[in-house]
Motif scaffolding. Structure first.
Motif, mmCIF file in Angstrom:
data_model
loop_
_atom_site.group_PDB
_atom_site.id
_atom_site.type_symbol
_atom_site.label_atom_id
_atom_site.label_comp_id
_atom_site.label_asym_id
_atom_site.label_seq_id
_atom_site.Cartn_x
_atom_site.Cartn_y
_atom_site.Cartn_z
ATOM 1 N N GLU A 27 0.686 -1.357 -0.145
ATOM 2 C CA GLU A 27 -0.037 0.040 0.146
ATOM 3 C C GLU A 27 0.836 1.294 -0.187
ATOM 4 O OE1 GLU A 27 -3.228 -0.172 2.785
ATOM 5 O OE2 GLU A 27 -3.506 -2.166 2.685
ATOM 6 N N LEU A 28 1.863 1.193 0.547
ATOM 7 C CA LEU A 28 3.305 2.098 0.789
ATOM 8 C C LEU A 28 3.473 2.527 -0.099
ATOM 9 C CD1 LEU A 28 4.810 1.775 4.122
ATOM 10 C CD2 LEU A 28 3.417 3.562 3.948
ATOM 11 N N ILE A 29 3.913 1.453 -1.155
ATOM 12 C CA ILE A 29 5.207 1.633 -2.980
ATOM 13 C C ILE A 29 3.275 2.446 -3.646
ATOM 14 C CG2 ILE A 29 5.490 0.618 -4.683
ATOM 15 C CD1 ILE A 29 7.265 0.923 -2.109
ATOM 16 N N ASP A 30 1.943 1.978 -3.686
ATOM 17 C CA ASP A 30 0.957 2.252 -4.403
ATOM 18 C C ASP A 30 0.919 3.802 -4.088
ATOM 19 O OD1 ASP A 30 -0.764 2.250 -6.371
ATOM 20 O OD2 ASP A 30 -1.925 3.083 -4.651
ATOM 21 N N LEU A 31 1.052 4.697 -2.584
ATOM 22 C CA LEU A 31 0.974 5.884 -2.388
ATOM 23 C C LEU A 31 1.909 6.676 -3.164
ATOM 24 C CD1 LEU A 31 -0.388 5.518 1.600
ATOM 25 C CD2 LEU A 31 -1.858 6.597 -0.513
ATOM 26 N N PHE A 32 3.589 6.586 -2.615
ATOM 27 C CA PHE A 32 4.609 6.716 -2.890
ATOM 28 C C PHE A 32 4.263 6.932 -4.471
ATOM 29 C CE2 PHE A 32 6.656 5.318 0.297
ATOM 30 C CZ PHE A 32 7.015 6.410 0.908
ATOM 31 N N ARG A 33 3.637 5.552 -5.254
ATOM 32 C CA ARG A 33 3.148 5.738 -7.233
ATOM 33 C C ARG A 33 2.904 7.017 -7.404
ATOM 34 N NH1 ARG A 33 -0.772 4.946 -10.132
ATOM 35 N NH2 ARG A 33 -1.743 3.708 -7.726
ATOM 36 N N ARG A 34 1.742 7.326 -6.728
ATOM 37 C CA ARG A 34 0.569 8.175 -6.592
ATOM 38 C C ARG A 34 1.356 9.265 -6.205
ATOM 39 N NH1 ARG A 34 -4.201 6.540 -3.674
ATOM 40 N NH2 ARG A 34 -3.410 4.681 -3.036
ATOM 41 N N ARG A 35 1.890 9.535 -5.050
ATOM 42 C CA ARG A 35 2.688 10.746 -5.064
ATOM 43 C C ARG A 35 3.534 11.225 -6.348
ATOM 44 N NH1 ARG A 35 7.139 13.987 -2.326
ATOM 45 N NH2 ARG A 35 6.314 14.973 -0.566
ATOM 46 N N PHE A 36 4.341 10.582 -6.347
ATOM 47 C CA PHE A 36 5.022 10.677 -7.361
ATOM 48 C C PHE A 36 4.944 10.841 -9.031
ATOM 49 C CE2 PHE A 36 8.937 9.173 -5.221
ATOM 50 C CZ PHE A 36 9.776 9.711 -5.084
ATOM 51 N N ALA A 37 3.555 10.563 -8.976
ATOM 52 C CA ALA A 37 2.732 11.132 -10.412
ATOM 53 C C ALA A 37 2.312 12.284 -10.388
ATOM 54 C CB ALA A 37 1.398 10.383 -10.084
ATOM 55 N N CYS A 38 2.037 12.962 -9.156
ATOM 56 C CA CYS A 38 2.237 14.215 -8.287
ATOM 57 C C CYS A 38 3.137 14.899 -8.773
ATOM 58 C CB CYS A 38 1.411 14.311 -7.392
ATOM 59 S SG CYS A 38 -0.023 14.432 -6.438
ATOM 60 N N MET A 39 4.373 14.859 -9.031
ATOM 61 C CA MET A 39 5.394 15.420 -9.564
ATOM 62 C C MET A 39 5.698 15.246 -10.871
ATOM 63 S SD MET A 39 6.548 16.036 -6.582
ATOM 64 C CE MET A 39 5.071 15.968 -5.388
ATOM 65 N N ASP A 40 5.261 14.377 -11.456
ATOM 66 C CA ASP A 40 5.359 14.269 -12.797
ATOM 67 C C ASP A 40 3.988 15.364 -13.542
ATOM 68 O OD1 ASP A 40 6.924 11.554 -13.241
ATOM 69 O OD2 ASP A 40 5.042 10.576 -13.375
ATOM 70 N N ALA A 41 3.127 15.498 -12.402
ATOM 71 C CA ALA A 41 1.976 16.902 -12.482
ATOM 72 C C ALA A 41 2.421 18.155 -12.265
ATOM 73 C CB ALA A 41 0.687 16.753 -12.404
ATOM 74 N N ALA A 42 3.458 18.306 -11.649
ATOM 75 C CA ALA A 42 3.873 19.466 -11.013
ATOM 76 C C ALA A 42 5.466 19.741 -11.988
ATOM 77 C CB ALA A 42 4.819 19.199 -9.797
ATOM 78 N N ALA A 43 5.871 18.666 -12.477
ATOM 79 C CA ALA A 43 6.789 19.539 -13.474
ATOM 80 C C ALA A 43 6.307 19.659 -15.487
ATOM 81 C CB ALA A 43 7.686 17.704 -14.472
ATOM 82 N N ARG A 44 4.847 19.063 -14.851
ATOM 83 C CA ARG A 44 4.153 19.433 -16.020
ATOM 84 C C ARG A 44 4.016 21.151 -16.300
ATOM 85 N NH1 ARG A 44 -0.566 18.976 -16.630
ATOM 86 N NH2 ARG A 44 -0.748 17.230 -15.216
ATOM 87 N N ILE A 45 3.218 21.587 -15.243
ATOM 88 C CA ILE A 45 2.785 22.626 -15.013
ATOM 89 C C ILE A 45 3.905 23.703 -14.956
ATOM 90 C CG2 ILE A 45 1.108 24.008 -13.450
ATOM 91 C CD1 ILE A 45 0.128 21.166 -12.688
ATOM 92 N N LYS A 46 4.704 22.984 -13.717
ATOM 93 C CA LYS A 46 6.072 24.861 -13.250
ATOM 94 C C LYS A 46 6.360 25.016 -15.102
ATOM 95 C CE LYS A 46 6.355 22.950 -8.756
ATOM 96 N NZ LYS A 46 7.352 22.863 -7.714
ATOM 97 N N GLN A 47 6.197 26.599 -15.435
ATOM 98 C CA GLN A 47 6.504 26.917 -16.201
ATOM 99 C C GLN A 47 8.212 27.308 -16.243
ATOM 100 O OE1 GLN A 47 5.072 26.821 -19.498
ATOM 101 N NE2 GLN A 47 3.939 25.819 -18.430
ATOM 102 N N ASP A 48 8.995 27.355 -15.088
ATOM 103 C CA ASP A 48 9.901 27.632 -14.619
ATOM 104 C C ASP A 48 11.099 26.733 -13.784
ATOM 105 O OD1 ASP A 48 12.049 28.912 -13.544
ATOM 106 O OD2 ASP A 48 11.364 31.054 -12.871
ATOM 107 N N ARG A 49 12.245 25.832 -14.384
ATOM 108 C CA ARG A 49 12.887 25.063 -13.695
ATOM 109 C C ARG A 49 13.074 25.466 -11.867
ATOM 110 N NH1 ARG A 49 17.768 22.532 -13.085
ATOM 111 N NH2 ARG A 49 17.377 20.177 -13.723
ATOM 112 N N ASN A 50 13.293 26.769 -12.067
ATOM 113 C CA ASN A 50 13.843 27.308 -10.833
ATOM 114 C C ASN A 50 12.368 27.511 -9.464
ATOM 115 O OD1 ASN A 50 16.360 27.860 -11.580
ATOM 116 N ND2 ASN A 50 15.611 30.321 -12.230
ATOM 117 N N ALA A 51 10.880 26.457 -10.222
ATOM 118 C CA ALA A 51 10.279 26.773 -9.316
ATOM 119 C C ALA A 51 10.206 25.234 -8.906
ATOM 120 C CB ALA A 51 8.751 27.387 -10.289
ATOM 121 N N VAL A 52 10.716 24.247 -9.323
ATOM 122 C CA VAL A 52 10.659 23.474 -8.710
ATOM 123 C C VAL A 52 11.544 22.785 -7.509
ATOM 124 C CG1 VAL A 52 11.688 21.092 -9.316
ATOM 125 C CG2 VAL A 52 11.073 22.367 -11.236
#
Length: 103
Positions: A27-52
């Motif tokens: 269950e923890l691994i699945d939660l981490f998978r979803r958390r990293f999917a949020c990082m994918d979304a953030a990388a897609r949304i943030k226009q400035d690399r410095n905002a990472v």
């Protein structure tokens, strides 16, 4: 098997403890998978690399985790250390994804 505090309190042998731990790890691994999917979304949304890297947000996440750990009566320093590593790993992962998306 759904692992709850109630079911854990009913366990009477190590075989079932280990099964519960294995289930919780999955269950923890699945939660981490979803958390990293949020990082994918953030990388897609943030226009400035410095905002990472957002130190204010990092501090907020760590404060939240410390509070949650205290409320759950689990070791606060240990959870803070785990989350420090998780957040730093997430930032690194997000930077890599940000770069990949903009090649």
């Amino acid at each position: 098997m759904t692992v709850t505090t109630e079911t854990i309190n009913q366990i009477r042998d190590m075989k079932h403890v280990r099964e519960a731990v294995d289930q919780l790890d999955a269950e923890l691994i699945d939660l981490f998978r979803r958390r990293f999917a949020c990082m994918d979304a953030a990388a897609r949304i943030k226009q400035d690399r410095n905002a990472v890297r957002d130190e204010g947000r990092k501090a907020e996440v760590l404060a939240n985790v410390k509070s949650l750990a205290e409320q759950a009566s689990i070791p606060v320093p240990t959870m803070a250390a785990i989350w420090e590593m998780l957040v730093e790993t997430s930032i690194s992962y997000e930077m890599q994804k940000w770069d990949q998306l903009r090649k």
